[in-house]
Design an enzyme around this catalytic site. Structure first.
Site, PDB file in Angstrom:
ATOM      1  N   MET A 185     -37.853 -21.470  29.871  1.00 48.40           N
ATOM      2  CA  MET A 185     -37.755 -20.008  29.928  1.00 48.40           C
ATOM      3  C   MET A 185     -39.036 -19.396  30.503  1.00 48.40           C
ATOM      4  O   MET A 185     -40.133 -19.799  30.134  1.00 48.40           O
ATOM      5  CB  MET A 185     -37.546 -19.494  28.504  1.00 48.40           C
ATOM      6  CG  MET A 185     -37.527 -18.004  28.349  1.00 48.40           C
ATOM      7  SD  MET A 185     -37.249 -17.566  26.594  1.00 48.40           S
ATOM      8  CE  MET A 185     -38.914 -17.458  25.987  1.00 48.40           C
ATOM      9  N   SER A 220     -38.213 -27.494  27.410  1.00 50.54           N
ATOM     10  CA  SER A 220     -37.789 -26.392  26.549  1.00 50.54           C
ATOM     11  C   SER A 220     -36.291 -26.144  26.731  1.00 50.54           C
ATOM     12  O   SER A 220     -35.526 -27.109  26.693  1.00 50.54           O
ATOM     13  CB  SER A 220     -38.643 -25.167  26.859  1.00 50.54           C
ATOM     14  OG  SER A 220     -38.617 -24.274  25.776  1.00 50.54           O
ATOM     15  N   GLN A 221     -35.851 -24.909  26.997  1.00 47.97           N
ATOM     16  CA  GLN A 221     -34.402 -24.672  27.072  1.00 47.97           C
ATOM     17  C   GLN A 221     -33.739 -25.531  28.169  1.00 47.97           C
ATOM     18  O   GLN A 221     -32.559 -25.862  28.076  1.00 47.97           O
ATOM     19  CB  GLN A 221     -34.080 -23.187  27.262  1.00 47.97           C
ATOM     20  CG  GLN A 221     -34.478 -22.606  28.613  1.00 47.97           C
ATOM     21  CD  GLN A 221     -34.204 -21.106  28.736  1.00 47.97           C
ATOM     22  OE1 GLN A 221     -34.017 -20.410  27.749  1.00 47.97           O
ATOM     23  NE2 GLN A 221     -34.200 -20.593  29.953  1.00 47.97           N
ATOM     24  N   ASP A 249     -46.203 -26.539  17.558  1.00 50.77           N
ATOM     25  CA  ASP A 249     -45.395 -25.605  18.342  1.00 50.77           C
ATOM     26  C   ASP A 249     -45.313 -24.233  17.674  1.00 50.77           C
ATOM     27  O   ASP A 249     -44.877 -24.120  16.534  1.00 50.77           O
ATOM     28  CB  ASP A 249     -43.986 -26.175  18.515  1.00 50.77           C
ATOM     29  CG  ASP A 249     -43.286 -25.595  19.721  1.00 50.77           C
ATOM     30  OD1 ASP A 249     -43.279 -24.364  19.857  1.00 50.77           O
ATOM     31  OD2 ASP A 249     -42.749 -26.370  20.525  1.00 50.77           O
ATOM     32  N   HIS A 292     -46.401 -25.751  22.159  1.00 52.74           N
ATOM     33  CA  HIS A 292     -45.221 -25.922  23.001  1.00 52.74           C
ATOM     34  C   HIS A 292     -45.559 -26.367  24.435  1.00 52.74           C
ATOM     35  O   HIS A 292     -46.298 -25.671  25.130  1.00 52.74           O
ATOM     36  CB  HIS A 292     -44.452 -24.599  23.022  1.00 52.74           C
ATOM     37  CG  HIS A 292     -43.040 -24.731  23.513  1.00 52.74           C
ATOM     38  ND1 HIS A 292     -42.139 -25.586  22.915  1.00 52.74           N
ATOM     39  CD2 HIS A 292     -42.385 -24.142  24.525  1.00 52.74           C
ATOM     40  CE1 HIS A 292     -40.983 -25.495  23.548  1.00 52.74           C
ATOM     41  NE2 HIS A 292     -41.109 -24.634  24.533  1.00 52.74           N
TER      42      HIS A 292
END
Ligand SMILES: *[C@@H]1O[C@H](CO)[C@@H](O)[C@H](O)[C@H]1NC(C)=O
Ligand SMILES: CC(=O)N[C@H]1CO[C@H](CO)[C@@H](O)[C@@H]1O
Length: 302
Positions: free
Chosen positions: A37, A111-112, A229, A285
């Protein structure tokens, strides 16, 4: 054996080694990456740098960093506003049409991008995905906002509830990417019914045997969790765990979940076969060093 013969033997020996090296570089398995993202395919500080790093470590490798849309700007916007199911179909199409990927590929999602690539594995078996590497992906979704570590802050709770009241309406589902993997453990039934993306790929409504079969053809499904994270809540979603239903504090592991116990997605069987790999990275993250990446992830790309 004369000196001359010896020399030719050495010469041909080296030639063979050289040929082997050249061929070897083309024996590498291609890699498809999907960004997270707020990022895009080609940012020289993120995906661009990782692509370069992989190319340096594995000479000759073919790396595709997916661009969702026609431009880098569109690609970034897609990460917020484009229906995820449409994005996955778009990615499947790009992968299927790339002649260099015909023999199969490894996939690495950030991530996503990691849960989106898992959807590619489940929905689009041709060409075959070999290893899926999820770097900080949220396989059970999120119930917290970036930089908003859940129960620790009242403000976060408030924002969460606000987003929450609208997250499962059709308009929000269709147009806000993060709503499509928003997972509200206090309203789990609503999530199951309305989540257009995550509840579908996680087999919450029905068990699609095709999804299960396709996922199980992976050689390895590697999941990286970041120990510090501050963007993903709960962090255990990076290992396919989540909150226990009905509250937003106590979590359960993948192995403790209904999804696993009923083996709706084939994950229990994969686990028994040694196909699931759980890795930890000591950072926030997506914060890892090149040394860590080389030691932990490069082996899965060879
Ligand atoms: C199961 O998944 C396949 C692949 O995406 C799809 O074609 C099919 O319609 C799905 N079946 C159900 C019952 O959702
Ligand atoms: C001879 C051959 O097929 N060479 C290929 C080796 O792999 C690199 C990277 O994908 C390609 O660019 C070459 O064409």
């Amino acid at each position: 054996m004369g000196a001359h013969n010896m020399a030719s033997l050495l010469f041909f020996g080296s030639l063979l080694l050289l040929l082997g090296a050249v061929q070897g570089s083309n024996n590498t398995i291609p890699l498809v990456m999907w960004h997270g993202m707020g990022d895009n395919c080609c940012n020289p500080l993120s995906m661009g740098a990782i692509k370069k790093m992989v190319e340096e470590e594995l000479p000759g490798i073919y790396v595709v960093s997916l661009m969702i849309g026609k431009t880098v700007t569109q690609d970034t916007e897609s990460g917020f506003f484009m229906d995820v199911n449409t994005q996955v179909a778009f990615a499947c199409d790009k992968i299927a049409q790339d002649p260099k990927l015909k023999g199969g590929y490894n996939a690495m999602g950030f991530s996503q991008g990691a849960q989106f690539l898992r959807a590619v594995a489940q929905r689009c078996p041709n060409p075959p995905m070999k290893n899926l590497i999820s770097v900080g992906g949220q396989h059970q979704g999120v119930y917290g906002l970036p930089r908003c570590p859940g129960e620790s802050s009242h403000i976060c709770d408030w924002i969460r509830k606000a987003l929450d009241s609208g997250a499962y309406t059709n308009a929000v589902q269709k147009h806000l990417v993060q709503a499509q993997y928003w997972h509200d453990p206090l309203n789990n039934d609503l999530y199951k019914q309305r989540s257009l993306f995550l509840a579908d790929i996680n087999q919450e409504r029905v068990v699609n045997e095709t999804y299960k079969k396709n996922l199980m053809t992976l050689e390895k499904f590697v999941m990286v969790k970041f120990l510090q994270d501050t963007m993903v809540d709960p962090v255990i979603s990076e290992w396919f765990g989540f909150f226990k239903i009905g509250q937003g504090q106590e979590t359960e592991t993948l192995q403790e979940s209904t999804l696993y116990k009923e083996d709706r997605l084939g994950l229990a069987e994969m686990d028994k076969a040694g196909k699931l790999v759980f890795l930890e990275c000591d950072g926030d993250h997506l914060q890892f060093t090149r040394e860590w990446f080389n030691a932990k992830l490069i082996p899965y790309l060879q």
